[in-house]
Design a protein around this motif. Structure first.
Motif, PDB file in Angstrom:
ATOM      1  N   LEU A   1      10.372   5.613  11.540  1.00 33.74           N
ATOM      2  CA  LEU A   1       9.292   5.654  10.550  1.00 33.74           C
ATOM      3  C   LEU A   1       9.215   4.330   9.787  1.00 33.74           C
ATOM      4  O   LEU A   1       8.127   3.790   9.587  1.00 33.74           O
ATOM      5  CB  LEU A   1       9.501   6.823   9.578  1.00 33.74           C
ATOM      6  CG  LEU A   1       8.389   6.998   8.545  1.00 33.74           C
ATOM      7  CD1 LEU A   1       7.054   7.267   9.212  1.00 33.74           C
ATOM      8  CD2 LEU A   1       8.714   8.129   7.574  1.00 33.74           C
TER       9      LEU A   1
ATOM     10  N   PHE B   1       7.669   1.780  12.056  1.00 38.48           N
ATOM     11  CA  PHE B   1       6.265   2.134  12.254  1.00 38.48           C
ATOM     12  C   PHE B   1       5.431   1.682  11.051  1.00 38.48           C
ATOM     13  O   PHE B   1       4.404   1.009  11.196  1.00 38.48           O
ATOM     14  CB  PHE B   1       6.175   3.648  12.465  1.00 38.48           C
ATOM     15  CG  PHE B   1       4.781   4.219  12.435  1.00 38.48           C
ATOM     16  CD1 PHE B   1       4.023   4.276  13.602  1.00 38.48           C
ATOM     17  CD2 PHE B   1       4.233   4.707  11.260  1.00 38.48           C
ATOM     18  CE1 PHE B   1       2.743   4.800  13.581  1.00 38.48           C
ATOM     19  CE2 PHE B   1       2.955   5.235  11.228  1.00 38.48           C
ATOM     20  CZ  PHE B   1       2.208   5.279  12.393  1.00 38.48           C
ATOM     21  N   LEU B   2       5.886   2.025   9.852  1.00 38.18           N
ATOM     22  CA  LEU B   2       5.157   1.643   8.640  1.00 38.18           C
ATOM     23  C   LEU B   2       5.068   0.121   8.525  1.00 38.18           C
ATOM     24  O   LEU B   2       4.011  -0.434   8.229  1.00 38.18           O
ATOM     25  CB  LEU B   2       5.839   2.227   7.400  1.00 38.18           C
ATOM     26  CG  LEU B   2       5.872   3.754   7.283  1.00 38.18           C
ATOM     27  CD1 LEU B   2       6.701   4.173   6.077  1.00 38.18           C
ATOM     28  CD2 LEU B   2       4.470   4.330   7.191  1.00 38.18           C
TER      29      LEU B   2
ATOM     30  N   PHE C   1       2.528  -1.552  10.997  1.00 40.07           N
ATOM     31  CA  PHE C   1       1.113  -1.444  10.650  1.00 40.07           C
ATOM     32  C   PHE C   1       0.797  -2.077   9.298  1.00 40.07           C
ATOM     33  O   PHE C   1      -0.323  -2.516   9.061  1.00 40.07           O
ATOM     34  CB  PHE C   1       0.665   0.018  10.692  1.00 40.07           C
ATOM     35  CG  PHE C   1       0.542   0.522  12.100  1.00 40.07           C
ATOM     36  CD1 PHE C   1      -0.485   0.069  12.917  1.00 40.07           C
ATOM     37  CD2 PHE C   1       1.472   1.403  12.627  1.00 40.07           C
ATOM     38  CE1 PHE C   1      -0.595   0.498  14.232  1.00 40.07           C
ATOM     39  CE2 PHE C   1       1.372   1.831  13.938  1.00 40.07           C
ATOM     40  CZ  PHE C   1       0.338   1.390  14.751  1.00 40.07           C
ATOM     41  N   LEU C   2       1.783  -2.141   8.420  1.00 39.92           N
ATOM     42  CA  LEU C   2       1.528  -2.748   7.116  1.00 39.92           C
ATOM     43  C   LEU C   2       1.718  -4.262   7.131  1.00 39.92           C
ATOM     44  O   LEU C   2       1.645  -4.908   6.086  1.00 39.92           O
ATOM     45  CB  LEU C   2       2.406  -2.100   6.036  1.00 39.92           C
ATOM     46  CG  LEU C   2       2.037  -0.647   5.735  1.00 39.92           C
ATOM     47  CD1 LEU C   2       2.903  -0.086   4.636  1.00 39.92           C
ATOM     48  CD2 LEU C   2       0.568  -0.512   5.371  1.00 39.92           C
TER      49      LEU C   2
ATOM     50  N   LYS D   1      -0.261  -5.743   9.303  1.00 42.61           N
ATOM     51  CA  LYS D   1      -1.611  -6.056   9.762  1.00 42.61           C
ATOM     52  C   LYS D   1      -2.499  -6.263   8.536  1.00 42.61           C
ATOM     53  O   LYS D   1      -2.178  -5.792   7.448  1.00 42.61           O
ATOM     54  CB  LYS D   1      -2.150  -4.903  10.614  1.00 42.61           C
ATOM     55  CG  LYS D   1      -1.263  -4.608  11.817  1.00 42.61           C
ATOM     56  CD  LYS D   1      -2.054  -4.056  12.965  1.00 42.61           C
ATOM     57  CE  LYS D   1      -1.228  -3.971  14.227  1.00 42.61           C
ATOM     58  NZ  LYS D   1      -0.803  -5.288  14.743  1.00 42.61           N
ATOM     59  N   PRO D   2      -3.612  -7.002   8.702  1.00 42.29           N
ATOM     60  CA  PRO D   2      -4.426  -7.341   7.519  1.00 42.29           C
ATOM     61  C   PRO D   2      -5.221  -6.151   6.981  1.00 42.29           C
ATOM     62  O   PRO D   2      -6.447  -6.116   7.059  1.00 42.29           O
ATOM     63  CB  PRO D   2      -5.362  -8.435   8.054  1.00 42.29           C
ATOM     64  CG  PRO D   2      -5.475  -8.179   9.508  1.00 42.29           C
ATOM     65  CD  PRO D   2      -4.175  -7.584   9.929  1.00 42.29           C
ATOM     66  N   LEU D   3      -4.536  -5.161   6.428  1.00 43.67           N
ATOM     67  CA  LEU D   3      -5.219  -4.014   5.837  1.00 43.67           C
ATOM     68  C   LEU D   3      -5.563  -4.321   4.381  1.00 43.67           C
ATOM     69  O   LEU D   3      -4.814  -5.017   3.696  1.00 43.67           O
ATOM     70  CB  LEU D   3      -4.333  -2.764   5.896  1.00 43.67           C
ATOM     71  CG  LEU D   3      -3.803  -2.326   7.258  1.00 43.67           C
ATOM     72  CD1 LEU D   3      -3.015  -1.037   7.107  1.00 43.67           C
ATOM     73  CD2 LEU D   3      -4.927  -2.145   8.252  1.00 43.67           C
TER      74      LEU D   3
ATOM     75  N   THR E   1      -5.666  -2.128   1.940  1.00 43.95           N
ATOM     76  CA  THR E   1      -4.844  -1.338   1.019  1.00 43.95           C
ATOM     77  C   THR E   1      -3.354  -1.622   1.201  1.00 43.95           C
ATOM     78  O   THR E   1      -2.517  -0.874   0.705  1.00 43.95           O
ATOM     79  CB  THR E   1      -5.084   0.157   1.262  1.00 43.95           C
ATOM     80  OG1 THR E   1      -4.941   0.403   2.661  1.00 43.95           O
ATOM     81  CG2 THR E   1      -6.455   0.595   0.818  1.00 43.95           C
ATOM     82  N   ARG E   2      -3.054  -2.698   1.920  1.00 39.79           N
ATOM     83  CA  ARG E   2      -1.673  -2.968   2.324  1.00 39.79           C
ATOM     84  C   ARG E   2      -0.658  -2.895   1.184  1.00 39.79           C
ATOM     85  O   ARG E   2       0.358  -2.229   1.263  1.00 39.79           O
ATOM     86  CB  ARG E   2      -1.637  -4.351   2.966  1.00 39.79           C
ATOM     87  CG  ARG E   2      -0.397  -4.678   3.696  1.00 39.79           C
ATOM     88  CD  ARG E   2      -0.633  -5.835   4.606  1.00 39.79           C
ATOM     89  NE  ARG E   2      -0.690  -7.097   3.870  1.00 39.79           N
ATOM     90  CZ  ARG E   2      -0.775  -8.275   4.479  1.00 39.79           C
ATOM     91  NH1 ARG E   2      -0.855  -8.351   5.796  1.00 39.79           N
ATOM     92  NH2 ARG E   2      -0.798  -9.377   3.791  1.00 39.79           N
TER      93      ARG E   2
ATOM     94  N   LEU F   1      -0.204   0.569  -0.351  1.00 38.77           N
ATOM     95  CA  LEU F   1       0.506   1.443   0.578  1.00 38.77           C
ATOM     96  C   LEU F   1       1.995   1.136   0.596  1.00 38.77           C
ATOM     97  O   LEU F   1       2.830   2.037   0.589  1.00 38.77           O
ATOM     98  CB  LEU F   1      -0.072   1.304   1.988  1.00 38.77           C
ATOM     99  CG  LEU F   1      -1.490   1.863   2.174  1.00 38.77           C
ATOM    100  CD1 LEU F   1      -1.997   1.609   3.581  1.00 38.77           C
ATOM    101  CD2 LEU F   1      -1.533   3.346   1.862  1.00 38.77           C
ATOM    102  N   ARG F   2       2.334  -0.150   0.574  1.00 42.68           N
ATOM    103  CA  ARG F   2       3.757  -0.512   0.543  1.00 42.68           C
ATOM    104  C   ARG F   2       4.426   0.076  -0.695  1.00 42.68           C
ATOM    105  O   ARG F   2       5.537   0.599  -0.622  1.00 42.68           O
ATOM    106  CB  ARG F   2       3.911  -2.032   0.532  1.00 42.68           C
ATOM    107  CG  ARG F   2       3.603  -2.668   1.870  1.00 42.68           C
ATOM    108  CD  ARG F   2       3.825  -4.162   1.792  1.00 42.68           C
ATOM    109  NE  ARG F   2       3.377  -4.827   3.008  1.00 42.68           N
ATOM    110  CZ  ARG F   2       3.429  -6.142   3.184  1.00 42.68           C
ATOM    111  NH1 ARG F   2       3.898  -6.919   2.237  1.00 42.68           N
ATOM    112  NH2 ARG F   2       3.023  -6.676   4.318  1.00 42.68           N
TER     113      ARG F   2
END
Lengths: 278, 293
Positions: B88, B91-92, B95-96, B98-100, B102-103, B106-107
């Protein structure tokens, strides 16, 4: 053009999935907060629903019954003094060990590193005996002394790696100017160690503030309780009295959540630094 | 010359003295005393300490099924816990990075459970398993939420696993993020130009380069799960019927509930040896993997 459109769609999908996972992560906090302000009856009928009314006096009761101000004060005193002394003593020891690399200091450092493997539970039983024969039991200073002992290995280890990266020339220049070792350390070296101070203090704060087992063994009086011990005692007394237990839990986690949100940048840095060295 | 020597000695004392003193009193002396007490029938209360040789160890290994059970529980929990939390966490992190948009938020969210101590978390989740899951279960009718959570050995085991993963994945995520961010961008771009798919890049470029972080994260996860105490105490107290009692909790109960300090210290020594062996094996193993990649 085609590629970037597809990429954007992919990013959006990722974003949505991650937000959903984040909401799942937050659900425990929703349950905790929402039910902490319900009446006991409302809470038993449906724990998932929004409160019918906000019973803020749940908090007033929990605040009084856990004696929250005292617990908070005790936690604060223990955390602050353990941290300051631990960081200072560890930095001094690490500095000397790096700059005066004698056989004894190399041996001592190896012992510190090896001791990091020892689980707390492996020595807690005789520790209680040692502490009571030194008169350190049931006292806040006694608890602080034991945090100094347990914290030294990792903290010295972290400072040790950092001091090595400080060029010797800076200190030599100071020494030529006639500054003695103590002056060099406190006026030149200590400021340079600042980033590692932040790391060490962050790691130790999260550990000491949340620790339950050690204070539960050392402290017996109710007026010396730290937050985790006060919560544990309260919870044992009012199991299933959720309208009292939940507000007590919210009060218990609030200080450390605020600390985290305020210091987030340093916490993340501290963990990465600590991990790289560990 | 002599004065220089004295001042050197004084410096050693001033700089290294305090740390060494606290370390000796709090760790070294109790550790050595523990070695001694593990061969005695000390009960912690009376001053009387009788030497019993290896009787304690014999009793633990042959006549104490609960200790064996606690060990087996801890091993199962550690294996499953470290796999899930690392998966997990990675995985997090993957994806975090990547240029999100809400990055950062979310972190923060994923890391937050970690700053709360295991004791309080256990109490919070006790409520969620007992009341929260029941409420969701009656609203949705999903079997998963209607299980007797924490009520039998299986659900209690998975309950602890769920909370452990929820608590620790964010910490490992932070370490994995920093490791992924350290991968030079041009290596990934070169792979993209060569036509590698995202999965191929993940497998052949990213994975090998984050191996050092994997070492660190495995090390941390093993150390947390093997020594678990707070979460265990507040979530299940080792129950039902001691089915979820960790080794740490077993040692604690032996000494402070049953007042058998000699037996407790013997267990503590066994626990120490096992932790030391696992830790050194694990570091050796993953270090060798790093060199290969």
């Amino acid at each position: 053009m085609e590629v970037s459109k597809k990429y954007r769609f992919g990013t959006l999908a990722t974003e949505i999935v991650m937000v959903v996972i984040a909401l799942l992560f937050l659900i425990p906090f929703y349950f905790l907060f929402v039910n902490s302000v319900k009446t006991f009856g409302d809470l038993l009928t449906n724990a998932a629903s929004w409160p019918k009314s906000f019973e803020w006096h749940n908090y007033a009761k929990a605040w009084d019954m856990t004696n929250f101000p005292t617990a908070f004060k005790n936690s604060l005193i223990v955390t602050v003094f353990s941290n300051l002394l631990l960081a200072l003593f560890s930095a001094m020891a690490a500095y000397r060990m790096v700059r005066h690399n004698s056989r004894f200091n190399r041996f001592l450092f190896a012992v510190f590193v090896a001791a990091m493997v020892i689980p707390f539970q492996s020595i807690m039983i005789p520790l209680v005996k040692v502490m009571s024969s030194l008169g350190l039991m049931n006292s806040i200073p006694g608890l602080i002394v034991s945090y100094l002992g347990f914290g030294v290995p990792l903290s010295v280890f972290l400072f040790h790696g950092f001091v090595k990266s400080i060029p010797l020339e800076i200190e030599e220049a100071a020494r030529v100017d006639g500054t003695n070792t103590y002056g060099t350390f406190f006026r030149i070296v200590l400021p340079l160690l600042k980033p590692m101070f932040v790391t060490v203090i962050i790691l130790n704060t999260l550990w000491i503030w949340n620790d339950y087992l050690l204070p539960s063994l050392v402290l017996q009086s109710a007026d010396l309780r730290t937050i985790p011990i006060a919560t544990f005692a309260f919870f044992g007394q009012f199991t299933k009295q959720w309208d009292l237990a939940l507000p007590a839990l919210v009060l218990g986690i609030l200080p450390v959540i605020i600390f985290f949100l305020a210091m987030q940048k340093y916490i993340v840095e501290g963990i990465t630094q600590g991990a790289v060295k560990g | 010359m002599n004065r220089k020597k004295t001042s050197g000695l004084l410096q050693q004392l001033v700089f290294v003295g305090p740390s060494t003193l606290f370390f000796t009193v709090i760790i070294v002396i109790p550790f050595l005393l523990g070695l001694y007490y593990s061969f005695t029938s000390w009960n912690g209360v009376s001053g009387e300490v009788t030497w019993v040789g290896i009787d304690n160890f014999k009793q633990i290994l042959t006549k104490d099924p609960d200790f064996g059970k606690a060990f087996w529980f801890t091993v199962r929990f550690t294996v499953i816990g470290i796999i899930l939390t690392n998966l997990l966490g990675f995985f997090l992190a993957y994806f975090l990075t990547k240029p999100l948009k809400t990055r950062n938020v979310l972190r923060t969210v994923f890391f937050m459970p970690n700053v709360i101590g295991g004791l309080l978390l256990g109490f919070i989740w006790q409520f969620i398993f007992v009341k929260g899951f029941a409420a969701v279960g009656s609203a949705t009718g999903w079997h998963f939420f209607n299980l007797p959570w924490l009520g039998d050995a299986t659900t209690a085991f998975w309950g602890i696993v769920i909370v452990f993963v929820w608590q620790t994945a964010g910490y490992l995520m932070v370490i994995y993020i920093s490791s992924i961010n350290n991968i030079p961008k041009d290596i990934i771009e070169a792979a993209e130009i060569d036509g590698a798919s995202r999965l191929q890049i993940l497998k052949t470029v990213i994975m090998p380069l984050v191996m050092p972080a994997v070492t660190v994260c495995l090390f941390l996860a093993i150390s947390w799960s093997f020594k678990m105490f707070d979460l265990n105490l507040s979530l299940t107290k080792g129950g039902p019927f001691r089915s979820t009692e960790s080794v740490a909790l077993n040692i604690y109960n032996e000494a402070f509930q049953n007042n058998r300090y000699g037996l407790g210290t013997a267990k503590a020594i066994i626990f120490f040896v096992v932790v030391a062996v696992i830790t050194s094996l694990q570091v050796k193993l993953t270090k060798s993997k790093e060199v290969e990649s």
